[in-house]
Structures are given as structure tokens and as C-alpha cells.
Design an enzyme around this catalytic site. Structure first.
Site, PDB file in Angstrom:
ATOM      1  CE  LYS A   1      49.317  41.653  92.351  1.00 11.01           C
ATOM      2  NZ  LYS A   1      48.245  41.527  93.353  1.00 11.01           N
TER       3      LYS A   1
ATOM      4  CB  THR B   1      41.965  46.719  94.147  1.00  8.32           C
ATOM      5  OG1 THR B   1      43.000  46.955  95.110  1.00  8.32           O
ATOM      6  CG2 THR B   1      42.245  45.398  93.442  1.00  8.32           C
TER       7      THR B   1
ATOM      8  CE  LYS C   1      52.961  49.253  99.854  1.00  9.51           C
ATOM      9  NZ  LYS C   1      52.137  48.557 100.868  1.00  9.51           N
TER      10      LYS C   1
ATOM     11  CE  LYS D   1      49.444  39.357 100.425  1.00 12.84           C
ATOM     12  NZ  LYS D   1      49.013  40.399  99.491  1.00 12.84           N
TER      13      LYS D   1
END
Length: 448
Positions: A127, A222, A103, A139
Site C-alpha cells: 500500500k 481515509t 509503517k 502492523k
């Protein structure tokens, strides 16, 4: 003649695409950004190795966890609106899938390169593990300047990139999301292009438009996670958000949502900054009014309810809590000693250099690390993925309630690791994440 003209157009486009290359523009123009990227990669590796040492990991397992599962580099050639051809380089680093599908976001930026993508992919592995959601880390990005491309050119570029990687991403393989320079529309194009090959697959990306299966609450996730993480930290110190003085560096999606929610919770935001400038009001900035100003003027500059200050001074303004919510590497050995905040909440990725980390720790500043503090976005992305797979969408209240549960439990888990290993919050978070990934790797049958 047509083939010669096509070749000349291609060469012209290719040369234009090199405009931002260090080889063309000169080493000095990219010296600082390159250094920051290397610092990010070095800092991530350093924190991982420190955590591995605290956990007593086998050296072979440690090495295995550090090496990416797969690194992808593709050429993306598209016709521009004027008929010329231009080529860009796209990357996707899939770091680890021991705990579930990989992810991570896809960013469009002139300075995207393998080192930066590698560091961010690894960070996503830890994370997602700290957040305790069933994902690994990835990423990606394309080395381009989206501001210089039309909407149709961005769409063509996104579709070509998706064509190149569609067999390597998927609902249970690798799930991209928006990042710097991309947005829900970018995800809609990826979804559409991927679905041409694999059938309609809304769960292949998150951060989508609501009309295509995006989750309510994702836009604020976020920033809302930053609020919940801050509340958890302050509660642990017998404090609350109400009445505390906040400085927020960065007023994009994360910083602006954090400011709004902190303001609603009774916090006093005394200074903010963005690319246009910085402003300060010791009595607290009226955030709803500032939001209207930013929407109209595209920045905080010129806001009448605060005084303009030097953007370079934003990090050292007097406050209780500092929230860096913009770029990495902004807190370093040059300014660490001048920081007056008692708490730092890392809403950005890698905002604090290792040297600054040591200086601030000696000063008694408490730092809530990025791999926990800004995990609200990926957590709600997980909720979106779950909703898409189930075909059952949640209301926003449920999204926010579940997010708070995950953040509160995550903080408890980090604190438990801090007690176990007698370490600070950064190492507590890293040992938590690395331990979860290591355990999953061993349980799945890894052999030394």
C-alpha cells in the site's frame, strides 16, 4: 503470605485473560473469524505471487520479499483497577523496510493473532509503495477487548507494550498509528512512553491529537481518499460522482466521512449500515441529518429519514457504486452473484474474497482495490510525519490538496501498470507496489 497472594492474583488475572482464547471458549466460537484471517493472509500471498509472476521476479527475490523483516511477540502484564494482575499478548510484525521506515497501525481486539497481523503488515508494504510514500509495511496489536478495560487500564497496557517494543520502533525505523480499537489518545500514550527513553519524539507515531503534533485533516483522510479515488475511477469512465447512487457498508470513521464527502459532491447515498442496523432511502439519505442522529443514538438504527432493512442485504442493494467500509471477507462466493453495483470501492481491508473477485470480474464489475482505495489515511500519516520532522505544520487546505495530488497520480500509475501487464486494477496495483519494493531492494544491494 504477600508473595502467595500476588501469585494467586496473577494466576487469576491470567485465567481471565484467556476468556477469549479458542482453547477456552471452544473451536466453534472462533471458526468463522479464524477462517477470515486465513483467507486474508492467503489472498495477500496469492496476489503478491501473481504480481511477482507478471513482473518476472527472480524466485529468490520473491521469497525474500514475502518473508517479514521481524516478528515480535511480547507479554504485557498489568495491574487492573481492582488490584488483580492480567496478562495480554502483544504483536508487532515489521514486514519490509526497503523503501523507508516501516509503517502500520496498532489494533486492540480479542482476535488479534500473528496470521492477521502478518497479512496486514504485508498489505501495508504494498500500500505504501502504491501510494509512492517512502515507507515500508508493519502492523501490530494486542489481544484484548478494549470495551472491557477502563481508561486507566488501557493506558497501563499501552505503556507496558511500548516499554517492550520501544527499542524496535522509532522515527526512522517503525512508525505506528491508530487502528481498530485504538485512537489518538492511544498514540499520545505511546509518544509519551517512548519519549521517556529517547527524548521528545512526536514523529514516532502518527494519528496523534492535534495538540501533540497531529495533522489537520487526518481524521477525514481515509474517507477523503476514498472520494478522490472514486472520482479518479469515474473520470476514467467518463462519469462523475454527482448523481450516482451509493451504498456504504460500515458507518464508522471511514464510512461516515466517505458518505459526507460523497453527499457534498452530489452523490446520492441510498443505503448505509453499521453495527446497529441498516437503512435505505431510494431518493437518497440526508447525510448531515443522519450524522446528527448517529451522534445522539450511537448508530443508524431508528433514523427517521430512511426505512430499516436487513443488514445482511446491504451489499446486494440496487446501486451504482458499492463501498464496503467495515470488515474483511464480506463479499464472498455466497453473495457475489447477487451484487448489483457496477463499481466496488474497497474502503475496508480485504473486503472481497478471491472467489468473489473472479465472479465479479466475469460479471463486468470494476473493483478499485483496497491497497489503493483506502490509502488516504497512510498518505496523510506521511504528511504528519513530515510536518513533525520539519517542525512546520500545514493548514488543512494544503493537506487536502496534497492528498488529492497523490491519489490522482496513484490512479494514473495503477492504470499504466494495467496497460503494461494487461490486467485488472487489483493486479495493476499489486504489480505497481511489488515492483517498487523489488526495485528498491535490488538497488540497495540485494544479492540472489
Amino acid at each position: 503470605m504477600r508473595s502467595i497472594r500476588t501469585l494467586l492474583d496473577y494466576l487469576k488475572g491470567f485465567l481471565l485473560s484467556l476468556r477469549h482464547s479458542p482453547l477456552i471458549s471452544g473451536i466453534s466460537s472462533v471458526d468463522d473469524p479464524t477462517k477470515k484471517k486465513m483467507n486474508a493472509l492467503a489472498a495477500t500471498n496469492r496476489n503478491f505471487k501473481l504480481a511477482a509472476r507478471l513482473l518476472g521476479l527472480d524466485s529468490k527475490l520473491e521469497k525474500s520479499l514475502l518473508i517479514p523483516f521481524r516478528e515480535i511477540k511480547v507479554e504485557c502484564t498489568i495491574p487492573k483497577d481492582d488490584g488483580s494482575l492480567v496478562s495480554y499478548v502483544g504483536f508487532r510484525v515489521q514486514h519490509d523496510n526497503a523503501r523507508g521506515p516501516m509503517k502500520g497501525g496498532i489494533r486492540y481486539h480479542p482476535e488479534v493473532d500473528p496470521d492477521e497481523v502478518n497479512a496486514l503488515a504485508q498489505l501495508m508494504t504494498w500500500k505504501t509503495a502504491v501510494a509512492n510514500i517512502p515507507y515500508g509495511g508493519a502492523k501490530g496489536g494486542i489481544g484484548c477487548n478494549p470495551a472491557e478495560l477502563s481508561i486507566s487500564e488501557l493506558e497501563r497496557l499501552t505503556r507496558v507494550f511500548t516499554q517492550k517494543i520501544h527499542d524496535l520502533i522509532g522515527i526512522h525505523t517503525d512508525v505506528p498509528a491508530p487502528d481498530m480499537g485504538t485512537n489518538p489518545q492511544t498514540m499520545a500514550w505511546i509518544l509519551d512512553e517512548y519519549s521517556k527513553f529517547h527524548g521528545y519524539s512526536p514523529a514516532v507515531v502518527t494519528g496523534k491529537p492535534i495538540d501533540l503534533g497531529g495533522s489537520l485533516g487526518r481524521d477525514a483522510a481515509t474517507g477523503r481518499g476514498v472520494l478522490f479515488a472514486t472520482e479518479a475511477l469515474l473520470n476514467d469512465h467518463g462519469m462523475s460522482v454527482s448523481g450516482q447512487r451509493f451504498v456504504i457498508q460500515g458507518f464508522g470513521n471511514v464510512g461516515s466521512w466517505a458518505a459526507q464527502l460523497i453527499h457534498e459532491a452530489g452523490g446520492k447515498v441510498v443505503a448505509v449500515s453499521d453495527i446497529s442496523g441498516a437503512i435505505h432511502n431510494k431518493n437518497g439519505i440526508d447525510i448531515p441529518t443522519l450524522m446528527k442522529h448517529v451522534k445522539e443514538h450511537k448508530g443508524v438504527k431508528g433514523f427517521g429519514g430512511a426505512n430499516a432493512i436487513d443488514s445482511n442485504s446491504i451489499l446486494v442493494e440496487d446501486c451504482d457504486i458499492l463501498i464496503p467500509a467495515a470488515l474483511g471477507g464480506v463479499i464472498n462466493r455466497e453473495n457475489a452473484n447477487e451484487i448489483k453495483a457496477k463499481f466496488i470501492i474497497e474502503a475496508a481491508n480485504h473486503p472481497t474474497d478471491p472467489e468473489a473477485d473472479e465472479i465479479l470480474t466475469k460479471k463486468g464489475v470494476v473493483i478499485l482495490p483496497d491497497i489503493f482505495a483506502n490509502s488516504g489515511g497512510v498518505t496523510v500519516s506521511y504528511f504528519e510525519w513530515v510536518q513533525n520532522i520539519q517542525g512546520f505544520m500545514w493548514d488543512e487546505a494544503k493537506v487536502n490538496t496534497e492528498l488529492k495530488k497523490y491519489i490522482v497520480q496513484g490512479f494514473k500509475d495503477v492504470k499504466e501498470m494495467c496497460k503494461t501487464h494487461n490486467c485488472d486494477l487489483r493486479m495493476g496495483a499489486f504489480t505497481l507496489g511489488v515492483n517498487r519494493v523489488a526495485r528498491a531492494t535490488v538497488l540497495r544491494g540485494w544479492e540472489a
